[in-house]
Design an enzyme around this catalytic site. Structure first.
Site, PDB file in Angstrom:
ATOM      1  N   SER A 124       0.840  -1.189   0.000  1.00  0.00           N
ATOM      2  CA  SER A 124       0.000   0.000   0.000  1.00  0.00           C
ATOM      3  C   SER A 124       0.886   1.255   0.000  1.00  0.00           C
ATOM      4  O   SER A 124       1.683   1.445  -0.917  1.00  0.00           O
ATOM      5  CB  SER A 124      -0.962  -0.040   1.193  1.00  0.00           C
ATOM      6  OG  SER A 124      -1.981   0.917   1.053  1.00  0.00           O
ATOM      7  N   ASP A 164      -9.772  -4.243  -5.269  1.00  0.00           N
ATOM      8  CA  ASP A 164      -9.148  -3.046  -4.706  1.00  0.00           C
ATOM      9  C   ASP A 164      -9.432  -1.826  -5.580  1.00  0.00           C
ATOM     10  O   ASP A 164      -9.325  -1.887  -6.807  1.00  0.00           O
ATOM     11  CB  ASP A 164      -7.631  -3.286  -4.619  1.00  0.00           C
ATOM     12  CG  ASP A 164      -6.898  -2.227  -3.819  1.00  0.00           C
ATOM     13  OD1 ASP A 164      -7.513  -1.238  -3.394  1.00  0.00           O
ATOM     14  OD2 ASP A 164      -5.675  -2.405  -3.631  1.00  0.00           O
ATOM     15  N   HIS A 173      -8.051  -4.952  -1.118  1.00  0.00           N
ATOM     16  CA  HIS A 173      -6.874  -4.297  -0.570  1.00  0.00           C
ATOM     17  C   HIS A 173      -6.502  -4.927   0.775  1.00  0.00           C
ATOM     18  O   HIS A 173      -7.362  -5.249   1.577  1.00  0.00           O
ATOM     19  CB  HIS A 173      -7.181  -2.808  -0.382  1.00  0.00           C
ATOM     20  CG  HIS A 173      -5.982  -1.973  -0.084  1.00  0.00           C
ATOM     21  ND1 HIS A 173      -5.073  -1.608  -1.059  1.00  0.00           N
ATOM     22  CD2 HIS A 173      -5.541  -1.428   1.068  1.00  0.00           C
ATOM     23  CE1 HIS A 173      -4.126  -0.864  -0.519  1.00  0.00           C
ATOM     24  NE2 HIS A 173      -4.375  -0.753   0.776  1.00  0.00           N
TER      25      HIS A 173
END
Length: 296
Positions: A143, A238, A268
């Site tokens: 991320s 995501d 995610h």
């Protein structure tokens, strides 16, 4: 500005503990617990790192992998990646260094980028004293940490310093200029909401004029040639999937060797929250790519 900082502090308090909770089937409890702590001085202040060492010893200093955790540039929880760092150290036969970089709103861009780069440069230069081979080095993150990974590789290329053997880009925010509401998911309630993404961006890069910079939005850069080989991982559900796909395609078009993997049916942060089969497969893919890249 003050309201944005207030919101970010609220997110830190709300998500800090939650993000350290990893799916029980991803904890790899069979791997022995052994870590060290070191502090690296950077031009943006001291940074604490956790060092994981492989159990096998060959007499030759092992290669090294530097990990940057996620958290929207706001949540300072490097321990959320403990399971990944431990597994990679044990199975890829490399030293893993987990970096506790500065987060917003206390420290805004470019503090995290500066610290991430300076730590990596220090690791590359200080192998003999620490029993790792800084010439065989890889970087990666998840991320927000994957965004920092791209920034580190870009800075190293531009300065002509170290050359990572591999960069791991896992579920990265690569376009922080676009409106998060325009980033779609095939499911009704994906983990990342437009509001949360706006809070992250406003805290990390409060000046909208900076959000198109290559070190903030690597996916908007058009000069990707010469970057290290990449493993780009995206999750089908995501909101960041499209920009990850586009970055992998752009790297490939620029002549950068790319392994691009889309994990279906997951959202995610699946490498942390599961489902466990997909999370384990992704983490093993990271370890496998690192073994290959760092052994040559």
């Amino acid at each position: 500005m003050l309201f944005a900082r207030f919101q970010a502090r609220g997110v830190q308090l709300l998500l800090g503990g939650m993000m350290a909770r990893v799916h029980e089937d991803l904890r790899f409890t069979d791997i022995p617990k052994h870590t060290e702590s070191l502090q690296v001085e950077t031009t943006a202040g001291p940074v604490t790192c956790t060092v994981y060492r492989p159990s096998a010893t060959t007499g030759t200093p092992p290669p090294v992998y530097i990990n940057f955790h996620g958290g929207g540039f706001v949540v300072a929880r490097p321990e959320q990646d403990d399971h990944i760092c431990r597994y990679i150290a044990a199975t890829a036969d490399c030293v893993v260094i987990n970096v506790d970089y500065a987060v917003s709103p206390q420290r805004q861009f470019p503090a995290a980028v500066t610290q991430a780069y300076d730590v990596t440069a220090w690791v590359a230069e200080n192998g003999p004293a620490n029993n790792w081979d800084g010439s065989r080095l890889a970087v990666g993150g998840h991320s927000a940490g994957a965004n920092l990974t791209a920034a580190v590789c870009r800075t190293a290329r531009d300065r002509g310093t170290f050359t990572p053997r591999l960069q791991i880009i896992d579920s990265a925010p690569l376009d922080q200029l676009a409106d998060p509401a325009a980033k779609h998911s095939p499911i009704a309630k994906p983990l990342l909401t437009p509001h949360l993404m706006r809070v992250f961006t406003a805290a990390y890069v409060p000046d909208p004029a900076d959000r198109a910079l290559p070190l903030v939005s690597p996916g908007l850069a058009d000069d990707l040639a010469g970057l290290p080989p990449a493993l780009v991982i995206v999750a089908e559900h995501d909101r960041l999937r499209d920009e990850g796909d586009a970055y992998a395609k752009a790297l490939d078009a620029a002549g950068v060797p790319v392994t691009h993997r889309v994990f279906e049916g997951v959202d995610h942060y699946f490498t942390h929250t599961g489902p466990a089969p997909a999370g384990k497969e992704a983490i093993e893919l990271m370890a496998s790519e690192l073994r290959t890249a760092l052994s040559t």
